[in-house]
Scaffold this active site. Structure first.
Site, short mmCIF file in Angstrom:
data_model
loop_
_atom_site.label_atom_id
_atom_site.label_comp_id
_atom_site.label_asym_id
_atom_site.label_seq_id
_atom_site.Cartn_x
_atom_site.Cartn_y
_atom_site.Cartn_z
N GLN A 1 2.36 -5.98 -3.22
CA GLN A 1 2.64 -6.02 -1.78
C GLN A 1 3.93 -5.24 -1.48
O GLN A 1 4.21 -4.30 -2.20
CB GLN A 1 2.72 -7.47 -1.24
CG GLN A 1 1.39 -8.19 -1.21
CD GLN A 1 0.99 -8.79 -2.54
OE1 GLN A 1 1.79 -9.45 -3.18
NE2 GLN A 1 -0.23 -8.55 -2.96
N LYS B 1 1.91 2.40 -4.98
CA LYS B 1 2.60 1.96 -6.21
C LYS B 1 1.73 2.16 -7.45
O LYS B 1 2.24 2.44 -8.52
CB LYS B 1 2.97 0.47 -6.11
CG LYS B 1 3.98 0.16 -5.04
CD LYS B 1 4.34 -1.32 -5.01
CE LYS B 1 3.22 -2.23 -4.57
NZ LYS B 1 2.82 -2.09 -3.16
N ASP C 1 0.81 -1.22 0.00
CA ASP C 1 0.00 0.00 0.00
C ASP C 1 0.84 1.27 0.00
O ASP C 1 0.47 2.28 0.60
CB ASP C 1 -0.95 0.03 1.22
CG ASP C 1 -1.78 -1.22 1.30
OD1 ASP C 1 -2.22 -1.69 0.25
OD2 ASP C 1 -1.98 -1.72 2.42
N GLY D 1 -4.13 -4.51 -5.20
CA GLY D 1 -5.26 -3.78 -5.79
C GLY D 1 -4.99 -2.30 -5.87
O GLY D 1 -4.42 -1.73 -4.95
N HIS D 2 -5.32 -1.72 -6.99
CA HIS D 2 -5.28 -0.27 -7.03
C HIS D 2 -6.40 0.30 -7.88
O HIS D 2 -6.93 -0.34 -8.77
CB HIS D 2 -3.91 0.29 -7.42
CG HIS D 2 -3.28 -0.36 -8.60
ND1 HIS D 2 -2.23 -1.24 -8.49
CD2 HIS D 2 -3.55 -0.24 -9.90
CE1 HIS D 2 -1.90 -1.65 -9.68
NE2 HIS D 2 -2.67 -1.05 -10.56
P1 IMP Z 1 -2.48 -12.67 1.96
O1 IMP Z 1 -1.50 -12.17 0.95
O2 IMP Z 1 -3.91 -12.43 1.61
O3 IMP Z 1 -2.23 -14.11 2.33
O4 IMP Z 1 -2.24 -11.84 3.32
C1 IMP Z 1 -1.05 -11.95 4.09
C2 IMP Z 1 -0.65 -10.61 4.67
O5 IMP Z 1 -0.26 -9.75 3.61
C3 IMP Z 1 -1.76 -9.88 5.41
O6 IMP Z 1 -1.21 -9.13 6.47
C4 IMP Z 1 -2.31 -8.94 4.35
O7 IMP Z 1 -2.95 -7.82 4.92
C5 IMP Z 1 -1.04 -8.56 3.64
N1 IMP Z 1 -1.26 -8.14 2.24
C6 IMP Z 1 -1.49 -8.91 1.17
N2 IMP Z 1 -1.63 -8.18 0.07
C7 IMP Z 1 -1.47 -6.90 0.44
C8 IMP Z 1 -1.46 -5.66 -0.28
O8 IMP Z 1 -1.62 -5.58 -1.51
N3 IMP Z 1 -1.25 -4.55 0.48
C9 IMP Z 1 -1.03 -4.60 1.81
N4 IMP Z 1 -1.02 -5.72 2.50
C10 IMP Z 1 -1.23 -6.87 1.83
#
Ligand code: IMP
Length: 420
Positions: free
Chosen positions: A223, A17, A14, A41-42
């Protein structure tokens, strides 16, 4: 010198990007995603129209930019089709512009189901509940349905049966939940794949051809570094390698590793989900950052935890990604703070420790306090003209990370960018 660029998040995701990828996309011949899935996601505005993209790179809006999804991405066909429909409904033609690797592992609705059931237990880590973890588990455990499996019905059926049996055992014995029907999964997969089949192909060959013709490629990370499954705050991480160094494997194009790396960092820190966060603020300042910065997840809508900029973490990210330069986003969110803090060290039992200590849940941040600039940065176009305090803030980042800040985002609009 490569004319390509790898763009990665340097915090817990977040970092803003999307806006930076959008800005750069028009300068590149291709944009390629190489890890993660629809947990990213954006939101992008094209004129007055709003688009929310999770898988398809935002380069899709430019006629001359081809978009790729490399095999490091875990692919939900449902999410992909939703995005394709959204774009087609608004008249954006994807034919010949989007190519997805046939080697991608597929994320099925059953992965999301398992993710959600696990998140409802006491072992929750605050995932996006989209099934990312279980889908990557299957990939490593050699159980995944790959996109190319859809090209052979016999093989597909036996793979789907094995996968569904595996999950039904878990659903029934661990979660006391109803089993999933093999045939329904198979039918659903075939139908969704049929609609997207024309977009699958060999991404490696395409990227190689673009590169060999002198074209430029933007590799879009998702991420952030501190969520990397190996180098992040394990186990509070995502399930992919988010570092720039994973680009070769994830894109499938070996020469991608020679591209320069641009790291994106917010002027403060946020995190969604559970896990250590040394500079997290529980006071009014934290709330103020969240309000001004609109810190709610683009994928889940969850409020983000907020804190001051952490230079210990940023230095760690800069080294791990071998950053060539940095982009600082949302600097304007700090406009109205009289004093701004920046974390310059961690203390643990009277000793200074680094990010690598991995005892981040116990460390106390050591702060340097600087004067705020107390004015709107929105109207500034040149770095030289910025208030002295804002320049001091940027220079602190450069000194600690030994990385030049080449780009600053000073407002929410597309053009609110200061180049150096
Ligand atoms: P997962 O990727 O859904 O398995 O989540 C694992 C961890 O990564 C959690 O703390 C999510 O909130 C974080 N996370 C996954 N994708 C994003 C993103 O695009 N932005 C911020 N945090 C993310």
């Amino acid at each position: 010198m490569s004319n390509s660029l790898i763009l990665v998040g340097t915090q817990w995701g977040d970092e803003g990007k999307g806006k930076i990828v959008d800005y750069f996309s028009k300068q590149f011949n291709a944009v390629c995603r190489f890890q993660g899935g629809h947990n990213a996601g954006h939101t992008i505005y094209k004129g007055d129209e709003k688009f929310v993209l999770h898988l398809i790179p935002s380069g899709i809006f430019y006629d001359h930019t081809s978009c790729f999804i490399g095999q490091g991405v875990i692919l939900s066909l449902d999410s992909l089709l939703e995005e394709i429909n959204q774009l087609e409904e608004k008249g954006i033609d994807l034919n010949g512009k989007l190519k997805i690797s046939r080697y991608c592992s597929l994320l099925l609705p059953l992965h999301a189901k398992i993710d959600q059931l696990r998140e409802d237990t006491k072992n929750s880590i605050g995932t996006t509940r989209r099934g990312i973890g279980p889908a990557y588990e299957d990939k490593t455990a050699r159980r995944s349905i790959k996109a190319f499996d859809l090209e052979d019905s016999d093989l597909l059926e036996s793979k789907v049966n094995a996968l569904v049996d595996y999950y039904n055992y878990q659903l029934e014995t661990i979660h006391g939940s109803d089993p999933i029907d093999n045939l329904e999964v198979l039918q659903d997969l075939k139908e969704t794949y049929q609609k997207a089949a024309k977009y699958f192909g060999d991404v490696t060959d395409s990227l190689e051809a673009i590169h060999d013709n002198g074209g430029s490629i933007l590799y879009e990370g998702a991420q952030g570094t501190l969520l990397d499954v190996d180098y992040g705050t394990y186990p509070y991480v995502t399930s992919s390698n988010t570092l720039a160094t994973s680009v070769g494997i994830g894109s499938g194009f070996p020469k991608s590793i020679y591209a320069d790396v641009l790291g994106v960092a917010k002027a403060y820190t946020t995190r969604v989900g559970a896990g250590p966060f040394p500079t997290e603020l529980f006071c009014e300042n934290g709330k103020k950052i969240a309000e001004i910065g609109h810190e709610f997840g683009a994928t889940t809508g969850r409020p983000r935890r907020c804190g001051w900029l952490d230079l210990v973490a940023l230095e760690y990210s800069a080294k791990l990604n071998n950053l060539a330069s940095l982009c600082i986003t949302k600097l304007d969110v700090l406009d109205s703070f009289e004093k701004i803090k920046v974390c310059i060290g961690y203390e643990l039992d009277g000793q200074e420790v680094s990010f690598k200590s991995r005892l981040l849940h116990k460390v106390k941040p050591i702060y340097k306090e600087i004067e705020g600039w107390n004015q709107s940065l929105n109207s500034f176009n040149a770095y030289e003209d910025l208030p002295a305090q804002a320049k001091q803030f940027i220079e602190l980042i450069e000194e600690r990370t030994k990385t030049k800040v080449s780009l600053i985002s000073n407002g929410p609009n597309r053009n609110d960018l200061i180049l150096r």
